[in-house]
Design an enzyme around this catalytic site. Structure first.
Site: not given
Ligand code: IMP
Ligand code: MG
Length: 180
Positions: A153, A97, A159, A125, A147, A94, A38
């Site tokens: 992805d 979370d 991507r 997030k 997202v 990336d 990612g």
């Protein structure tokens, strides 16, 4: 799909982060380690904006399995990481979370004996973190939506989008019907 962060906004923020990181690590032996897959696009853009010499490495970590937005168990592969002895490491991912991936990776990379380990994420997030973990650099804080784009992805798709988009349940349903 709704655009969440435009290509222009990503580029602008990337330049700011690169300048910040560049002044923090000036004259230091820096290796940026990107978390595959990612972070690829973010890594490629950030490294070209960074105004100081540095090395690049990658490691592999995956927590999502196929067509789901729920994390499974974390699998880590450190075989691609270059020698980190005598180097400061900036782990680049990336998105933060739950925080599980990066907090585990920081521990794993510390075992490899670098001078220090810090982290940079493009996105964080809000309201999702289950592990107490603060990234050292963060591009954008976003609401709790799934997202895609700019490296991120869903089921290995999307991507390549140059911007970040939110994927709502209807988009996911449409994608499922298309790949069936
Ligand atoms: P964490 O361990 O829960 O912090 O998850 C981090 C990893 O999950 C990231 O490196 C991403 O690969 C993936 N991930 C989390 N949220 C999203 C999302 O909204 N879109 C795409 N990938 C995500
Ligand atoms: Mg990832």
């Amino acid at each position: 799909m709704q655009t969440l962060i435009s290509e222009t906004a990503i580029r602008q923020r990337g330049i700011e982060l690169a300048h910040q990181i560049g002044s923090d690590y000036r004259d230091q032996p820096l290796t940026i380690v990107g978390v595959l897959t990612g972070s690829l696009v973010f890594l490629a853009d950030l490294t070209r904006q960074l105004p100081i010499p540095h090395r690049i490495g990658v490691l592999q970590a995956s927590s999502y399995r196929g067509a789901t937005t729920v994390a499974g168990s974390l699998r880590v592969n450190l075989e691609l990481v270059p020698d980190l002895q005598g180097r400061h490491v900036l782990l680049l991912d990336d998105i933060l979370d739950t925080g599980q991936t990066l907090s585990s990776l920081v521990d794993e990379v510390k075992q490899l004996g670098p001078l220090s380990v810090r982290t940079v994420v493009l996105l964080r997030k809000l309201g999702r973190q289950s592990v107490a973990f603060e990234p050292d650099y963060c591009g954008f804080e976003i609401p709790d939506v799934f997202v895609v784009g700019y490296g991120l992805d869903y089921d290995d798709e999307f991507r390549h989008l140059p911007y970040l988009a939110g994927l709502d349940p209807e988009d996911i349903e449409q994608h499922r019907r298309r790949v069936k």
